[in-house]
Design an enzyme around this catalytic site. Structure first.
Site, PDB file in Angstrom:
ATOM      1  N   HIS A 171     -29.113  -0.071  -8.794  1.00  0.00           N
ATOM      2  CA  HIS A 171     -29.160  -0.156  -7.323  1.00  0.00           C
ATOM      3  C   HIS A 171     -27.753  -0.427  -6.771  1.00  0.00           C
ATOM      4  O   HIS A 171     -27.341   0.151  -5.766  1.00  0.00           O
ATOM      5  CB  HIS A 171     -30.080  -1.292  -6.883  1.00  0.00           C
ATOM      6  CG  HIS A 171     -31.550  -1.018  -7.049  1.00  0.00           C
ATOM      7  ND1 HIS A 171     -32.159   0.094  -6.520  1.00  0.00           N
ATOM      8  CD2 HIS A 171     -32.534  -1.728  -7.660  1.00  0.00           C
ATOM      9  CE1 HIS A 171     -33.464   0.048  -6.810  1.00  0.00           C
ATOM     10  NE2 HIS A 171     -33.705  -1.047  -7.503  1.00  0.00           N
TER      11      HIS A 171
ATOM     12  N   HIS B 266     -25.710   2.631  -6.811  1.00  0.00           N
ATOM     13  CA  HIS B 266     -26.176   3.523  -5.750  1.00  0.00           C
ATOM     14  C   HIS B 266     -25.462   3.152  -4.439  1.00  0.00           C
ATOM     15  O   HIS B 266     -25.011   4.013  -3.693  1.00  0.00           O
ATOM     16  CB  HIS B 266     -27.697   3.370  -5.614  1.00  0.00           C
ATOM     17  CG  HIS B 266     -28.364   4.435  -4.784  1.00  0.00           C
ATOM     18  ND1 HIS B 266     -29.691   4.361  -4.435  1.00  0.00           N
ATOM     19  CD2 HIS B 266     -27.900   5.571  -4.229  1.00  0.00           C
ATOM     20  CE1 HIS B 266     -30.014   5.417  -3.703  1.00  0.00           C
ATOM     21  NE2 HIS B 266     -28.946   6.169  -3.565  1.00  0.00           N
TER      22      HIS B 266
ATOM     23  N   HIS C 247     -31.140  -2.125 -14.572  1.00  0.00           N
ATOM     24  CA  HIS C 247     -31.891  -1.600 -13.430  1.00  0.00           C
ATOM     25  C   HIS C 247     -31.245  -2.040 -12.109  1.00  0.00           C
ATOM     26  O   HIS C 247     -30.921  -1.212 -11.252  1.00  0.00           O
ATOM     27  CB  HIS C 247     -33.339  -2.101 -13.510  1.00  0.00           C
ATOM     28  CG  HIS C 247     -34.191  -1.718 -12.344  1.00  0.00           C
ATOM     29  ND1 HIS C 247     -35.162  -0.754 -12.420  1.00  0.00           N
ATOM     30  CD2 HIS C 247     -34.227  -2.173 -11.069  1.00  0.00           C
ATOM     31  CE1 HIS C 247     -35.745  -0.620 -11.240  1.00  0.00           C
ATOM     32  NE2 HIS C 247     -35.195  -1.479 -10.396  1.00  0.00           N
ATOM     33  N   GLU C 248     -31.058  -3.338 -11.961  1.00  0.00           N
ATOM     34  CA  GLU C 248     -30.500  -3.852 -10.703  1.00  0.00           C
ATOM     35  C   GLU C 248     -29.079  -3.342 -10.495  1.00  0.00           C
ATOM     36  O   GLU C 248     -28.667  -3.052  -9.374  1.00  0.00           O
ATOM     37  CB  GLU C 248     -30.517  -5.383 -10.686  1.00  0.00           C
ATOM     38  CG  GLU C 248     -31.911  -6.001 -10.737  1.00  0.00           C
ATOM     39  CD  GLU C 248     -32.871  -5.414  -9.721  1.00  0.00           C
ATOM     40  OE1 GLU C 248     -32.414  -4.952  -8.652  1.00  0.00           O
ATOM     41  OE2 GLU C 248     -34.075  -5.379  -9.999  1.00  0.00           O
TER      42      GLU C 248
HETATM   43 ZN   LIG Z   1     -35.543  -1.655  -8.318  1.00  0.00          ZN
END
Ligand SMILES: [Zn+2]
Length: 718
Positions: free
Chosen positions: A510, A513, A506-507
């Site tokens: 980011h 992104h 998940h991290e």
């Molecule tokens: Zn998050």
């Protein structure tokens, strides 16, 4: 729902402080030898990769003078733009603004890193003093009338239509942000607005301090084998280590934090101790006395309601959501309500399963909130023959890190190579250079700070130290991932849970992104997208952990080196919708209460009563408590950022589930063509396009809720 994504400016206001010290920060030391000209925190970043943060030159007494000088510098830069005798146009106003505040960005990055990962009583004094001043500083800019006039002129000018679409979007963003921050108000209203913002900054700081104080000061001491019943060895070791830090040698300590409490509630056979631990945890900030947050919440809500009225919005929620993807609180509520009922129905099934198992064991109990995790684990074993502890030996932190690098290579053609020639804030932090696999072009740097330590806030998050942009030269990004794994003994691999591995992906989503960003203007770069869109790329990346390609290569047993057996993978797959009732209701109840609280207007709110009554109206199952009860709901009371915005995780997850479908319908998770569309329309565009449009370009249509319901195992018709 794993983290707050943090950007510098959120950090300036949101970082929790531990000690309630009200001393004025006139801390003299060697920092006295520095002024604005030679303060190393203000200097341009030097070294390779277009300069790197000078983590080796930070001294706490340097922060205050550096922040002061950087704020003064930006005010002067902004005033120069406001006073420009030339007629306003995009270049001399908007693009010029995009070049201001570079010193403050640099200091703010260091200040944020210290606040989140290197905190100390000395640093907290600085935070306490600077939080309201930074709030006032922001208002000084947005309330500058001459500046706003110029922005407004550019925004309304016919010449705007000839600008590039990114420039039009940045212009719209400036105009809207200024209006939303009160640029159109009269002098009296502006003054009151600034007072409110400064007061709120102080209250947010106090709120965070109180939560941290109760998490630090309260703990449970276990003194005998009998009290450890049911706890696996890893948990006993962690509790013994915690006892050392709490000066309770020879005992075991359960800390008042989620990472300590959740496993205890899952494994402890002692129902009385589970209840004690549960009560301690859910009452943080709600115990009366000096760290009680109820009065602070009432005050925050009243100030927010007053501010919303001042700005011309019916409620704080309407103000916050205007520029979100949802646009209105009603749209957000509609989604939450669509998911709420099927999730509650699932909880009743889950409780029935647990009750049946407890009855069969002859436990003679009725399932209570402190029993949920414990019996859930037993049901998991009984129904699916899956023991979480069986999975852990295959999940080595460093192997999974290699796994996420590999995924980034497959999807985005990224290569990661370790770097040792840049300073770090702590010896545990490591750095990698990211390049394009084909062209070898430098893309950015990725800092990894994996381990828990004193002064580092709990949880996991991503941070951008520098955003990609072109207006100030060809600037590449620097991002970091931060977590709180317990550091193993030297030479021993760190083993993590399936949940933690999911969080890692998940991290890293980011981070990707940020790394994929390909824009011109910094204020629309990377992860600077709408709050209810930003968790979409990160939640999407979670899906790659369970792909056979990752598991066969990287989920290797720490002793034998053998990949995780297919049989175990199948079991994990079969349990993918297990317990989704609990997870959804725990989260969604908090999101619903957050939204209703910020729709309630100016009435004086008693948080305890509001929470109780709202949950009763919703039909909250009595076996579950909100994931964050109001007196410690840091997402919504440590800053404005997630206020009336906790729904964002669900909103983003609708996109996530629907977007992964594009891969499933194509050639699978590693379909190059779909990945290229993902990069082109989602990961690289930052906030240069409307998120709904970006999504449509990627998917060929709007998102649908069906995939989310399926992912969570809910029937949409219930
Ligand atoms: Zn998050």
């Amino acid at each position: 729902m794993r983290d707050l994504i943090i950007r510098t400016f959120v950090l300036l206001f949101a970082i929790a402080m531990i000690a309630a010290i009200f001393v004025k920060s006139d801390n003299h030391s060697s920092a006295m030898n520095f002024n604005a000209d030679n303060n190393p925190l203000l200097a341009k970043w030097e070294g390779p990769y277009g300069g790197v943060p000078p983590f080796d030159r930070v001294q706490i007494p340097l922060f205050k003078p550096a922040l002061e000088a950087a704020m003064a510098e930006q005010l002067a830069e902004v005033q120069k733009i406001a006073n420009n005798p030339a007629a306003p146009d995009f270049e001399n106003t908007i693009a010029a603004l995009e070049q201001t505040g570079q010193s403050l960005d640099r200091v703010g990055t260091l200040y944020g890193v210290w606040g989140a990962t290197m905190n100390s009583p000395e640093f907290q004094v600085v935070q306490r003093e600077m939080a309201p001043r930074l709030a006032a500083f922001n208002d000084q800019i947005t309330q500058n009338e001459a500046l706003f006039k110029r922005i407004e002129t550019v925004y309304n000018s016919p010449a705007k239509a000839k600008l590039k679409s990114e420039q039009q979007r940045v212009t719209w963003l400036y105009y809207t942000n200024f209006v939303r921050a009160g640029a159109r108000l009269d002098a009296n209203a502006k003054k009151r607005l600034s007072e409110i913002n400064q007061q709120l900054a102080g209250l947010y700081t106090k709120f965070s301090q109180n939560v941290l104080a109760e998490e630090t000061d309260q703990f449970i001491v276990l003194k005998s084998e009998d009290e450890l019943a049911g706890l696996p060895q890893s948990l006993r070791d962690a509790a013994a280590a915690a006892a050392e830090t709490k000066k309770q040698p020879g005992t075991w300590v359960i800390m008042n934090t989620r990472s300590s409490i959740d496993p205890f509630l899952t494994y402890s056979d002692r129902r009385d101790l589970r209840e004690k631990a549960w009560r301690m945890f859910v009452n943080r900030g709600d115990n009366g006395g000096e760290h009680d947050n109820n009065a602070i919440i009432t005050e925050i809500l009243q100030l927010r309601a007053e501010r919303a009225k001042l700005l011309g919005y019916p409620t704080h929620a309407h103000w916050r959501l205007e520029n979100a993807m949802a646009k209105t609180p009603e749209k957000a509520m509609e989604l939450m309500e669509a998911v709420w009922k099927p999730a509650v129905a699932r909880v009743h099934e889950e409780v029935a399963d647990m009750q049946a198992l407890a009855d069969k064991e002859g436990a003679k109990i009725t399932i209570e909130p402190w029993d949920y995790r414990y019996y859930m684990e037993k049901v998991r074993k009984a129904k699916f023959d899956l023991d979480q502890n069986e999975v852990k030996p295959y999940l080595q932190l460093e192997k999974l890190r290699e796994g996420i690098f590999w995924v980034a290579g497959e999807l985005f053609n990224f290569n990661f190579s370790p770097v040792t020639n840049v300073p770090v804030a702590h010896p545990d932090i490591r750095v990698w250079e990211v390049t394009d696999k084909t062209t070898k072009k430098h893309i950015g740097l990725w800092y990894f700070d994996p381990y828990a330590r004193a002064g580092k806030r709990s949880g996991a998050w991503m941070n951008a130290y520098r955003t990609q942009e072109r207006v100030n030269g060809e600037i590449t990004t620097i991002v970091s991932n931060n977590a709180n794994f317990v550091k193993g003994k030297p030479g021993e691999p760190v083993l993590i849970s399936w949940d933690d591995a999911t969080t890692m992906f998940h991290e890293f989503g980011h981070a990707l992104h940020g790394l994929n960003s390909n824009v011109t203007y910094p204020s629309v770069s990377g992860t600077t997208v709408a709050r209810d869109y930003v968790e979409f790329p990160s939640q999407l990346m979670e899906h790659w952990l369970s792909t056979p390609e990752v598991l066969q290569r990287f989920a290797l047993h720490y002793q034998t080196g053998k990949p995780i057996p297919q049989e175990l993978v199948d079991k994990i797959k079969r349990t993918s919708t297990f317990n989704q009732g609990f997870a959804t209701v725990e989260y969604l109840s908090a999101a619903l209460v957050d939204m209703k609280l910020h729709l309630a207007g100016a009435q004086k709110i008693d948080p305890d009563a509001f929470e109780r009554e709202t949950l009763a109206q919703l039909g909250m199952p009595k076996e579950i408590v909100m994931r964050h009860r109001l007196p410690h709901f840091l997402h919504i009371f440590s800053s404005d950022s997630y206020s009336a915005g906790y729904y964002s995780y669900l909103w983003s997850d609708v996109l996530t589930a629907d977007a992964f479908g594009a891969f499933v319908e194509g050639k699978g998770p590693y379909d190059r063509a779909v990945a290229e569309r993902l990069r082109k329309y989602i990961f690289s565009v930052g906030n240069t396009v409307d998120p709904a449009e970006g999504y449509r370009a990627f998917r060929g249509r709007d998102s649908k809720i069906d995939a989310l319901m399926k992912k969570r195992g809910f029937s949409p018709k219930t």
